[in-house]
Design a protein around this motif. Structure first.
Motif, PDB file in Angstrom:
ATOM      1  N   THR A 136       0.720  -1.289  -0.022  1.00 41.79           N
ATOM      2  CA  THR A 136       0.201   0.102  -0.005  1.00 41.79           C
ATOM      3  C   THR A 136       0.781   1.166  -0.082  1.00 41.79           C
ATOM      4  O   THR A 136       2.043   1.278   0.303  1.00 41.79           O
ATOM      5  N   ASP A 187     -11.940   3.396  -1.416  1.00 43.11           N
ATOM      6  CA  ASP A 187     -11.441   4.509  -1.057  1.00 43.11           C
ATOM      7  C   ASP A 187     -11.257   5.644  -1.901  1.00 43.11           C
ATOM      8  O   ASP A 187     -10.720   6.566  -1.793  1.00 43.11           O
ATOM      9  N   GLU A 195      -8.880  -0.357   3.289  1.00 39.80           N
ATOM     10  CA  GLU A 195      -8.663   1.044   3.621  1.00 39.80           C
ATOM     11  C   GLU A 195      -9.283   1.804   4.594  1.00 39.80           C
ATOM     12  O   GLU A 195     -10.514   1.358   4.684  1.00 39.80           O
TER      13      GLU A 195
END
Length: 419
Positions: free
Chosen positions: A8, A62, A236
């Motif tokens: 990420t 997200d 997320e």
């Protein structure tokens, strides 16, 4: 077996930045005329266009997407996109566009006439490379054969289809608006109208087994897409899944899934050129490669981000996120909510955050070419990464090792400067 951390983006606390949001765009390039960086040439430039609406917000999403409540103002939004692009032109005078990506949201909610108008406006205002890659994201739940034929005729030459899974049970758990049959039908329409397309798949889904991952990957490979993106589901922040987390495969099972994917894709002749991206020979995403090579991109539309280089500065911008707020801001003359220079101390991290995602690494000369800094500005971090066995380098190439690829977050973190 070494567990794999989902890759990420690392979110760093930003240093104080020089705010450019109030500087008129027609003089910003003059304002950026002097500084400490020295870029001998500007990187390739891409265009990103954000379409903010979708049919239904997925619980894991997200991104800047907003559910359509009955209808959306397509004409008003297209007017705003054109005005936004016109206002941004002084930042990129004389620069050619090599790739375009229309993302969302669900851009395939746009009418055929609306998409045609959008690309016509872009061609009118920008010089496009003759071989420009023009990609549009599409949701299988919005596929209409005739509309996608029109998209192709308007100039879209690459499609990115958000399949996520061919398993209807998993699609339901992910909140997708399509089922397995519609996913297959969408791929058929893509194959009929486009010779270049990508399929997005996700793994480590709630309740997913190793055999179900195998079935998804084998189904995708059998359809012979030129490009496949395979993402590990991550929970997320600020999503429904973050608030009400589902039970997902543990690290060991996730590692097995990723090993299976690597093996299946390699056996089918797909090259893993970036962390989550696999492509047939010479079918890599040129738009995404520009990002990973720290190229430039102008982003227009609600919530779109930009990175634009000048000989002595590199700036980032972000547009207003809410569609109505964005359109109102455009009407008032400035869609940019935030604009700042990347500080020299952060430039090495920003470059490495992107380029280390490339499985074959990057050429040493690219660092100075794209950052305007000498490589020795990150010598301490490079040495630390080498000592930990995460990085290999010689006089021509810098690349993550096998261990560095598995622990990419840790490798990237080394280059994050402390406040």
């Amino acid at each position: 077996m070494i567990p794999i951390k989902p890759v990420t983006a690392i979110k760093a606390t930003a240093p104080v930045k020089r705010d450019l949001s109030d500087v008129p765009q027609d003089v910003t390039s003059q304002y950026l005329a002097a500084g400490s960086l020295n870029l001998t040439q500007l990187p390739p430039l891409s265009l990103y266009v954000h379409f903010p609406w979708c049919v239904r917000k997925c619980p894991y999403c997200d991104f800047n997407s907003h559910e359509v409540r009955g209808s959306f103002d397509e004409t008003g939004y297209l007017n705003a996109l054109r005005a936004d692009l016109e206002a941004a032109l002084p930042l990129i005078w004389g620069r050619k566009i090599y790739t375009i990506f229309i993302g969302g949201g669900t851009p395939s909610l746009m009418s055929a006439a609306g998409l045609d108008r959008l690309l016509s406006d872009v061609r009118t205002l920008l010089p496009l490379d003759g071989a420009a890659e023009i990609t549009m994201e599409a949701n299988p739940g919005t596929f209409e054969a005739e509309k996608f034929r029109s998209y192709r005729q308007s100039g879209i030459n690459r499609l990115s289809v958000g399949i996520q899974s061919f398993n209807s049970r998993h699609l339901s758990a992910l909140g997708r608006i399509h089922d397995g049959d519609e996913a297959r039908r969408a791929v058929e329409i893509a194959q009929t109208n486009f010779d270049n397309f990508n399929l997005d798949l996700m793994f480590a889904l709630p309740g997913q087994t190793l055999d179900e991952v195998r079935q998804d990957v084998e189904t995708a490979i059998a359809l012979a897409p030129p490009h496949l993106s395979l993402y590990h589901l991550t929970l997320e922040p600020n999503t429904y899944f973050a608030k009400y987390p589902p039970v997902i495969p543990d690290d060991d099972l996730s590692a097995e899934m990723q090993d299976l994917i690597h093996g299946k894709m390699a056996a089918a002749g797909y090259g893993n050129y970036e962390v989550s991206a696999y492509a047939q020979v010479k079918r890599e995403s040129r738009h995404n490669l520009n990002y990973w090579n720290f190229g430039d991109y102008l982003g227009i539309g609600a919530g779109a981000h930009s990175k634009i280089s000048f000989p002595h500065r590199v700036i980032r911008q972000a547009r207003y996120k809410q569609p109505q707020t964005y359109m109102e801001a455009v009407a008032q003359g400035n869609a940019v909510q935030e604009s700042y220079e990347i500080e020299a101390a952060d430039m090495g991290f920003e470059f490495m955050l992107n380029s280390l995602r490339l499985q074959q690494g990057f050429k040493v000369a690219l660092f100075q070419e794209r950052t305007g800094l000498l490589l020795n500005t990150i010598e301490k971090e490079l040495r630390e990464a080498e000592q930990k066995g995460l990085l290999y380098r010689d006089h021509e190439l810098i690349t993550p090792t096998s261990l560095g690829k598995r622990f990419l977050n840790d490798l990237q973190q080394i280059f994050l400067k402390a406040e």
